[in-house]
Design an enzyme around this catalytic site. Structure first.
Site, PDB file in Angstrom:
ATOM      1  CB  CYS A 133     -44.042  -9.969 -79.222  1.00 30.84           C
ATOM      2  SG  CYS A 133     -45.284 -11.262 -78.989  1.00 30.84           S
ATOM      3  CG  ASN A 179     -50.223 -12.517 -80.989  1.00 27.85           C
ATOM      4  OD1 ASN A 179     -51.235 -12.722 -81.666  1.00 27.85           O
ATOM      5  ND2 ASN A 179     -50.242 -11.735 -79.946  1.00 27.85           N
ATOM      6  CB  CYS A 207     -44.529 -14.741 -74.512  1.00 27.49           C
ATOM      7  SG  CYS A 207     -44.245 -16.532 -74.669  1.00 27.49           S
ATOM      8  NE  ARG A 208     -41.393 -10.812 -76.406  1.00 27.43           N
ATOM      9  CZ  ARG A 208     -40.478 -10.593 -77.334  1.00 27.43           C
ATOM     10  NH1 ARG A 208     -39.567  -9.671 -77.118  1.00 27.43           N
ATOM     11  NH2 ARG A 208     -40.474 -11.279 -78.448  1.00 27.43           N
ATOM     12  CB  SER A 209     -47.852  -8.946 -78.431  1.00 28.70           C
ATOM     13  OG  SER A 209     -48.051 -10.185 -79.051  1.00 28.70           O
ATOM     14  CG  ASP A 268     -38.611 -14.064 -76.752  1.00 34.01           C
ATOM     15  OD1 ASP A 268     -39.496 -14.539 -76.008  1.00 34.01           O
ATOM     16  OD2 ASP A 268     -38.389 -14.455 -77.902  1.00 34.01           O
TER      17      ASP A 268
HETATM   18  P1  4NP Z   1     -43.265 -13.798 -77.868  1.00 27.59           P
HETATM   19  O1  4NP Z   1     -42.345 -15.065 -77.466  1.00 27.59           O
HETATM   20  O2  4NP Z   1     -42.643 -13.195 -79.092  1.00 27.59           O
HETATM   21  O3  4NP Z   1     -43.179 -12.910 -76.688  1.00 27.59           O
HETATM   22  O4  4NP Z   1     -44.654 -14.351 -78.119  1.00 27.59           O
HETATM   23  C1  4NP Z   1     -41.997 -16.041 -78.396  1.00 27.59           C
HETATM   24  C2  4NP Z   1     -42.897 -17.046 -78.698  1.00 27.59           C
HETATM   25  C3  4NP Z   1     -42.541 -18.046 -79.583  1.00 27.59           C
HETATM   26  C4  4NP Z   1     -41.272 -18.045 -80.144  1.00 27.59           C
HETATM   27  C5  4NP Z   1     -40.387 -17.035 -79.841  1.00 27.59           C
HETATM   28  C6  4NP Z   1     -40.759 -16.032 -78.967  1.00 27.59           C
HETATM   29  N1  4NP Z   1     -40.893 -19.076 -81.018  1.00 27.59           N
HETATM   30  O5  4NP Z   1     -39.738 -19.077 -81.464  1.00 27.59           O
HETATM   31  O6  4NP Z   1     -41.715 -19.962 -81.330  1.00 27.59           O
END
Ligand code: 4NP
Length: 161
Positions: free
Chosen positions: A9, A12, A14-16, A124
């Site tokens: 994702c 790394n 939240c989702r993954s 997201d």
């Molecule tokens: P993820 O969520 O891609 O599911 O881990 C996010 C985590 C951090 C950010 C964006 C999405 N960020 O912009 O820092």
């Protein structure tokens, strides 16, 4: 045959990590021997544990992701893994443009494995509320169940010994 999977994702955190945890749990439940990891497109959160909201949501499903640490994807991942799974379409595009020529990993979108949800994304949840993490977890759990079913089916087709 799929023996190793990398979930990817943006951050790394939240989702993954939830996908990695859900797949590890599903593999254990089904007795599948799988190497499972997750990674980010961006390096901003490298070394960090998952977002506490993701950790809480996974824990509510009895999946412990608290020991995971974020890392950025590396070109070597495209030859190290059999399957690289994107959580949304932007990530899928990023992976397809990063993939070195001739790399062996199959690259796929998670929800492409769910009948009727092909092409859909796990949204997201980072800027969202608890309900957004709930939705992400449910989407991920559905995708992982379907993907694990496919892998288990392929393993059953494989001659043993
Ligand atoms: P993820 O969520 O891609 O599911 O881990 C996010 C985590 C951090 C950010 C964006 C999405 N960020 O912009 O820092």
């Amino acid at each position: 045959m799929i023996r190793s999977i990398l979930f990817v994702c943006l951050g790394n955190i939240c989702r993954s990590p939830m996908a990695e945890g859900a797949m590890r749990a599903e593999a254990a439940r089904r007795g599948l021997a799988l190497d499972v990891e997750s990674a980010a497109i961006i390096g901003w959160h490298a070394g960090e544990p998952p977002d506490p909201r993701a950790t809480r949501r996974a824990a509510a499903a009895n999946v412990d992701i608290s020991e995971q640490r974020a890392r950025q994807i590396d070109y070597r991942d495209f030859s190290a893994f059999d399957l690289i799974v994107a959580l949304d379409r932007q990530i899928l595009d990023d992976l397809n443009s990063m993939a070195p020529a001739g790399s062996r990993a199959e690259i796929a979108l998670l929800l492409d494995h769910v009948a009727g949800r092909e092409g859909e994304e796990v949204a997201d949840p980072y800027h969202g509320d608890a309900a957004a993490f709930d939705r992400a977890w449910r989407d991920i759990a559905g995708g992982i169940g379907a993907l694990a079913g496919r892998i288990a089916g392929e393993a059953a087709d494989q001659p043993s010994g």
